[in-house]
Design a protein around this motif. Structure first.
Motif, PDB file in Angstrom:
ATOM      1  N   GLY A  70     -11.789  13.233 -16.651  1.00  9.34           N
ATOM      2  CA  GLY A  70     -10.908  14.269 -16.772  1.00  9.34           C
ATOM      3  C   GLY A  70      -9.624  13.588 -16.084  1.00  9.34           C
ATOM      4  O   GLY A  70      -8.681  14.345 -16.180  1.00  9.34           O
ATOM      5  N   LEU A  71      -9.459  12.626 -15.559  1.00  5.23           N
ATOM      6  CA  LEU A  71      -8.333  11.903 -14.776  1.00  5.23           C
ATOM      7  C   LEU A  71      -7.667  10.912 -15.762  1.00  5.23           C
ATOM      8  O   LEU A  71      -8.160  10.190 -16.644  1.00  5.23           O
ATOM      9  N   LEU A  72      -6.264  10.920 -15.516  1.00  2.23           N
ATOM     10  CA  LEU A  72      -5.577   9.949 -16.345  1.00  2.23           C
ATOM     11  C   LEU A  72      -4.938   9.191 -15.243  1.00  2.23           C
ATOM     12  O   LEU A  72      -4.886   9.381 -13.895  1.00  2.23           O
ATOM     13  N   GLN A  73      -4.447   7.736 -15.300  1.00  8.69           N
ATOM     14  CA  GLN A  73      -3.994   6.916 -14.614  1.00  8.69           C
ATOM     15  C   GLN A  73      -2.657   7.595 -13.772  1.00  8.69           C
ATOM     16  O   GLN A  73      -1.932   8.167 -14.455  1.00  8.69           O
ATOM     17  N   ASP A  74      -2.489   7.257 -12.631  1.00 11.18           N
ATOM     18  CA  ASP A  74      -1.369   7.683 -11.937  1.00 11.18           C
ATOM     19  C   ASP A  74      -0.403   6.506 -11.548  1.00 11.18           C
ATOM     20  O   ASP A  74      -0.984   5.614 -11.212  1.00 11.18           O
ATOM     21  N   LEU A  75       0.414   6.748 -12.439  1.00 13.20           N
ATOM     22  CA  LEU A  75       1.600   5.615 -12.435  1.00 13.20           C
ATOM     23  C   LEU A  75       2.955   6.099 -11.688  1.00 13.20           C
ATOM     24  O   LEU A  75       3.903   5.349 -11.959  1.00 13.20           O
ATOM     25  N   SER A  76       2.761   6.687 -10.636  1.00 14.68           N
ATOM     26  CA  SER A  76       3.863   7.203  -9.755  1.00 14.68           C
ATOM     27  C   SER A  76       4.267   5.743  -9.047  1.00 14.68           C
ATOM     28  O   SER A  76       3.600   4.871  -8.599  1.00 14.68           O
ATOM     29  N   PRO A  77       5.516   5.745  -8.569  1.00 17.21           N
ATOM     30  CA  PRO A  77       6.109   4.767  -7.888  1.00 17.21           C
ATOM     31  C   PRO A  77       5.004   4.146  -6.539  1.00 17.21           C
ATOM     32  O   PRO A  77       4.671   3.202  -6.270  1.00 17.21           O
ATOM     33  N   GLN A  78       4.564   5.503  -5.755  1.00 16.45           N
ATOM     34  CA  GLN A  78       3.822   5.454  -4.703  1.00 16.45           C
ATOM     35  C   GLN A  78       2.477   4.797  -4.863  1.00 16.45           C
ATOM     36  O   GLN A  78       1.995   3.904  -4.376  1.00 16.45           O
ATOM     37  N   SER A  79       1.728   5.147  -6.162  1.00 19.75           N
ATOM     38  CA  SER A  79       0.649   4.768  -6.599  1.00 19.75           C
ATOM     39  C   SER A  79       0.637   3.417  -6.853  1.00 19.75           C
ATOM     40  O   SER A  79      -0.148   2.390  -6.277  1.00 19.75           O
ATOM     41  N   LEU A  80       1.814   2.989  -7.960  1.00 20.20           N
ATOM     42  CA  LEU A  80       1.736   1.503  -8.190  1.00 20.20           C
ATOM     43  C   LEU A  80       1.913   0.617  -6.848  1.00 20.20           C
ATOM     44  O   LEU A  80       1.606  -0.436  -6.817  1.00 20.20           O
ATOM     45  N   ALA A  81       2.933   1.043  -5.970  1.00 20.16           N
ATOM     46  CA  ALA A  81       3.002   0.254  -4.803  1.00 20.16           C
ATOM     47  C   ALA A  81       1.782   0.148  -3.743  1.00 20.16           C
ATOM     48  O   ALA A  81       1.685  -1.069  -3.342  1.00 20.16           O
ATOM     49  N   THR A  82       1.101   1.095  -3.751  1.00 19.93           N
ATOM     50  CA  THR A  82       0.106   1.061  -2.939  1.00 19.93           C
ATOM     51  C   THR A  82      -1.014  -0.069  -3.441  1.00 19.93           C
ATOM     52  O   THR A  82      -1.746  -0.733  -2.854  1.00 19.93           O
ATOM     53  N   LEU A  83      -1.365   0.236  -4.794  1.00 22.66           N
ATOM     54  CA  LEU A  83      -2.136  -0.749  -5.477  1.00 22.66           C
ATOM     55  C   LEU A  83      -1.863  -2.252  -5.308  1.00 22.66           C
ATOM     56  O   LEU A  83      -2.598  -3.051  -4.999  1.00 22.66           O
ATOM     57  N   ASP A  84      -0.388  -2.503  -5.374  1.00 21.53           N
ATOM     58  CA  ASP A  84       0.211  -3.836  -5.105  1.00 21.53           C
ATOM     59  C   ASP A  84      -0.012  -4.275  -3.759  1.00 21.53           C
ATOM     60  O   ASP A  84      -0.321  -5.425  -3.300  1.00 21.53           O
ATOM     61  N   GLN A  85       0.022  -3.407  -2.632  1.00 18.92           N
ATOM     62  CA  GLN A  85       0.003  -3.672  -1.360  1.00 18.92           C
ATOM     63  C   GLN A  85      -1.381  -4.280  -1.017  1.00 18.92           C
ATOM     64  O   GLN A  85      -1.908  -5.059  -0.422  1.00 18.92           O
ATOM     65  N   ARG A  86      -2.409  -3.486  -1.885  1.00 20.94           N
ATOM     66  CA  ARG A  86      -3.904  -3.553  -1.530  1.00 20.94           C
ATOM     67  C   ARG A  86      -4.084  -4.999  -2.205  1.00 20.94           C
ATOM     68  O   ARG A  86      -4.890  -5.744  -1.653  1.00 20.94           O
ATOM     69  N   ARG A  87      -3.655  -5.437  -3.340  1.00 20.76           N
ATOM     70  CA  ARG A  87      -3.906  -6.556  -3.847  1.00 20.76           C
ATOM     71  C   ARG A  87      -3.494  -7.742  -3.194  1.00 20.76           C
ATOM     72  O   ARG A  87      -3.857  -8.802  -3.040  1.00 20.76           O
ATOM     73  N   GLN A  88      -1.955  -7.567  -2.765  1.00 22.46           N
ATOM     74  CA  GLN A  88      -1.484  -8.508  -1.839  1.00 22.46           C
ATOM     75  C   GLN A  88      -2.281  -8.772  -0.699  1.00 22.46           C
ATOM     76  O   GLN A  88      -2.646  -9.908  -0.162  1.00 22.46           O
ATOM     77  N   GLN A  89      -2.691  -7.780   0.067  1.00 21.25           N
ATOM     78  CA  GLN A  89      -3.702  -7.975   1.244  1.00 21.25           C
ATOM     79  C   GLN A  89      -5.090  -8.657   0.979  1.00 21.25           C
ATOM     80  O   GLN A  89      -5.179  -9.610   1.755  1.00 21.25           O
ATOM     81  N   ILE A  90      -5.705  -8.327  -0.084  1.00 26.57           N
ATOM     82  CA  ILE A  90      -6.696  -9.145  -0.640  1.00 26.57           C
ATOM     83  C   ILE A  90      -6.597 -10.517  -0.887  1.00 26.57           C
ATOM     84  O   ILE A  90      -7.084 -11.615  -0.438  1.00 26.57           O
ATOM     85  N   LEU A  91      -5.420 -10.894  -1.500  1.00 27.14           N
ATOM     86  CA  LEU A  91      -4.889 -11.851  -1.946  1.00 27.14           C
ATOM     87  C   LEU A  91      -4.795 -12.903  -0.916  1.00 27.14           C
ATOM     88  O   LEU A  91      -5.110 -14.122  -0.640  1.00 27.14           O
ATOM     89  N   SER A  92      -3.985 -12.277   0.271  1.00 28.98           N
ATOM     90  CA  SER A  92      -3.737 -13.400   1.314  1.00 28.98           C
ATOM     91  C   SER A  92      -4.786 -13.757   2.022  1.00 28.98           C
ATOM     92  O   SER A  92      -5.094 -14.806   2.517  1.00 28.98           O
ATOM     93  N   GLN A  93      -6.009 -12.822   2.229  1.00 25.67           N
ATOM     94  CA  GLN A  93      -7.324 -12.995   3.038  1.00 25.67           C
ATOM     95  C   GLN A  93      -8.033 -14.072   1.945  1.00 25.67           C
ATOM     96  O   GLN A  93      -8.831 -15.057   2.666  1.00 25.67           O
ATOM     97  N   LEU A  94      -8.078 -13.915   0.643  1.00 29.26           N
ATOM     98  CA  LEU A  94      -8.605 -14.764  -0.184  1.00 29.26           C
ATOM     99  C   LEU A  94      -8.081 -16.220   0.087  1.00 29.26           C
ATOM    100  O   LEU A  94      -8.888 -17.445  -0.066  1.00 29.26           O
ATOM    101  N   LYS A  95      -6.868 -16.498   0.346  1.00 29.04           N
ATOM    102  CA  LYS A  95      -6.438 -17.859   0.190  1.00 29.04           C
ATOM    103  C   LYS A  95      -6.431 -18.380   1.634  1.00 29.04           C
ATOM    104  O   LYS A  95      -6.548 -19.660   1.815  1.00 29.04           O
TER     105      LYS A  95
END
Length: 596
Positions: A70-95
């Motif tokens: 019953g959920l749709l994707q949350d495309l708010s600025p806060q949601s997208l920024a949070t997803l980006d921060q999580r990805r950047q953190q994982i990417l940094s550790q991966l490198k």
């Protein structure tokens, strides 16, 4: 082309799946350091996968997470920024992981995960989310797929009702990004949006004709009359008072505010930070360290080679006119075009069944999931490409080969063999369905798609049809060459428009003068390249790599070369970058030699 996860066989009639031994690298000694490093990598893989699931509730639900119903994707600025921060953190550790401490298979996992995360980070940094529409369609069309879900229980309808209730917020969020794109000068090129509003009009219809209302027109037999009456009343009210007004508001915004203020230039180089973005797209879609100029020159070389082969067929059929006159003949003679949509779909189905029959000769392993054939949805067909594969993550649903039945006088039958081999089997369906059966792979690889591999395989599949006895008609073979030329010309026009200052008309003229594609297809394709910079480069780069690796294997193995084993080895590890594929085939060749 494959459509799934960009915005979702026991092949019938072949009997039991045949198997072949997949040659893998010999076991490696695993040190304590390797165990620790692999554990660290696994935790990052798990974290990245959770980000993917959090980013797409519908994807998570399709894989069994009922909490996302019953959920749709949350495309708010806060949601997208949070997803980006999580990805950047994982990417940094991966490198920071010591690559030398990884097993060979985990090193591949790490490389592909890095590439995926880096692409997500790059797209956010270059503000790709400012353009949730394109020449082919947009979020307003793709979100309508929620009406095609499973409706077996009352809860399914209740979850769907929640999605309909959430639709206005989803549209508001997407429209806000479009407005930010206007302010920043990051929009689709205006020339590509001509007629775009018709894709919105398709949804502004009486309630009873709306696809959104369709689930409320038929129910499972076990539903009570009271349940059906209540759900139907809710559904009609939501479609009438929520969904249809939202599409009307979006239509008004697009036609009066958005399109009149979109950018005139077609070049990605002209966008803010556009040169860096386009060269980034070139590297991402080729998976190689190539520049746009290197791709352009390769394209010109391939166009010249294929043009010579096309000329040979013109001479074979005894045509006395020029190359341009032959193309005009193919584009205008009624003998080459279907009269009805049913005729076109039946032709696709006939070719697809012939293709099914060729598979055991060329493959040791076949997927369990079947595929169907259906027309491109009417609401997006006018500006959509000629055909596409639409995959499925569900065990109870087949994949689908989409055939565009709009403008039948622009859908030549001489292209259907190449198109079908590419989109169905042995192309996208075979490769993607097998990919999803690789249960030893982490999910981020099972459900991912590397364009150079997938589209390269699709184009190689067209070529494989030549060996398998397709293209007996010289016009059909010319259609195959037209499709190969189409992909070679892409290297030229994509880089030409985005990096070398080519006009849209210049690109159209180049494509039209070198292929037998109908002018309708030429125009829709050029607009697709303008709106999807770099993606068109993946086909030829991938195909040339696979052909080169096959030639290498044939040369080194000689009479011991087994085409079935080679193809299984290509597909053994799913969708991979070209550098990984090269090492994969080098290992295959070494293993085959050792077994002689």
């Amino acid at each position: 082309m494959y459509k799934y996860l960009l915005p979702s066989v026991l092949v019938l009639g072949l009997g039991a799946c045949q198997t072949t031994t997949v040659i893998t690298a010999p076991p490696q000694d695993v040190s304590t350091q390797q165990v620790a490093t692999n554990t660290q990598l696994q935790s990052l893989i798990d974290a990245a996968w959770q980000v993917s699931l959090d980013a797409s509730p519908s994807f998570a639900y399709s894989l069994g997470d009922v909490s996302k119903a019953g959920l749709l994707q949350d495309l708010s600025p806060q949601s997208l920024a949070t997803l980006d921060q999580r990805r950047q953190q994982i990417l940094s550790q991966l490198k920071q992981i010591d690559q030398t401490s990884l097993t060979k298979s985990d090193a591949i996992n790490a490389q592909i995960l890095r590439d995926q995360l880096q692409n997500d980070v790059d797209q956010f940094r270059y503000k790709d989310h400012y353009m949730p529409i394109s020449a082919e369609g947009g979020f307003h069309a793709y979100i309508a797929s929620i009406a095609k879900g499973r409706f077996n229980k009352v809860e399914d309808y209740q979850n769907y009702i929640k999605q309909l209730q959430a639709l206005p917020e989803y549209f508001i969020q997407q429209t806000d990004w479009l407005k930010q794109g206007l302010a920043a000068g990051i929009t689709p090129a205006r020339a590509t949006l001509k007629g775009f509003e018709t894709s919105i009009c398709a949804f502004i219809v009486p309630v009873e004709e709306s696809g959104y209302f369709q689930p409320f027109t038929e129910y499972p037999a076990h539903f009570t009359e009271a349940e059906k009456a209540e759900l139907t009343e809710q559904g009609r009210a939501l479609v009438q008072d929520t969904v249809l007004p939202q599409y009307q508001a979006f239509f008004d915004f697009i036609t009066t505010e958005y399109i009149p203020n979109t950018r005139i230039s077609i070049a990605t180089y002209d966008l803010p930070d556009g040169e860096a973005f386009y060269e980034n797209r070139v590297r991402y879609y080729t998976t190689l360290d190539m520049t746009s100029d290197e791709v352009h020159q390769l394209g010109l070389k391939e166009v010249k080679r294929i043009r010579e082969e096309m000329q040979q067929i013109i001479e074979e059929v005894g045509f006395k006119g020029s190359f341009a006159e032959f193309l005009h003949f193919l584009r205008t003679d009624p003998q080459f075009y279907p009269k009805t949509a049913e005729e076109l779909l039946k032709e696709a189905a006939y070719i697809a069944k012939k293709a099914d029959a060729m598979l055991p000769k060329y493959f040791g392993k076949l997927p369990r999931q079947p595929y169907g054939i259906e027309p491109v949805p009417a609401e997006i067909a006018p500006k959509y490409t000629t055909g596409r594969y639409s995959g499925s993550n569900r065990a109870d649903e087949a994949g689908y080969y989409w055939v565009n039945t709009y403008a039948l006088d622009k859908r030549p039958l001489y292209e259907m063999e190449a198109l079908t081999l590419h989109e169905a089997v042995p192309g996208h369906h075979l490769q993607i369905a097998l990919n999803q059966e690789l249960t030893d792979l982490p999910n981020f690889r099972r459900y991912s798609y590397i364009s150079a591999f997938g589209e390269g395989w699709g184009l190689y599949s067209e070529y494989l049809g030549l060996e398998a006895g397709f293209y007996q008609d010289p016009y059909s073979n010319f259609g195959r060459l037209t499709y190969e030329m189409w992909r070679a010309a892409r290297l030229v026009v994509d880089t030409g428009m985005h990096a070398k200052g080519w006009s849209r008309q210049q690109a159209i003229d180049f494509m039209a003068s070198n292929t037998a594609l109908s002018m309708h297809n030429v125009n829709t394709e050029i607009d697709r390249y303008i709106n999807w910079p770099g993606q068109a480069l993946s086909y030829k780069i991938g195909e040339l790599t696979i052909k080169r690796l096959r030639a290498q294997a044939e040369d080194e193995l000689g009479e011991n070369f087994d085409i079935r084993a080679f193809h299984d080895a290509i597909l053994a590890n799913g969708s991979v970058p070209m550098s990984v594929l090269e090492q994969q085939i080098n290992d295959f060749i070494a293993s085959q030699k050792a077994a002689i």
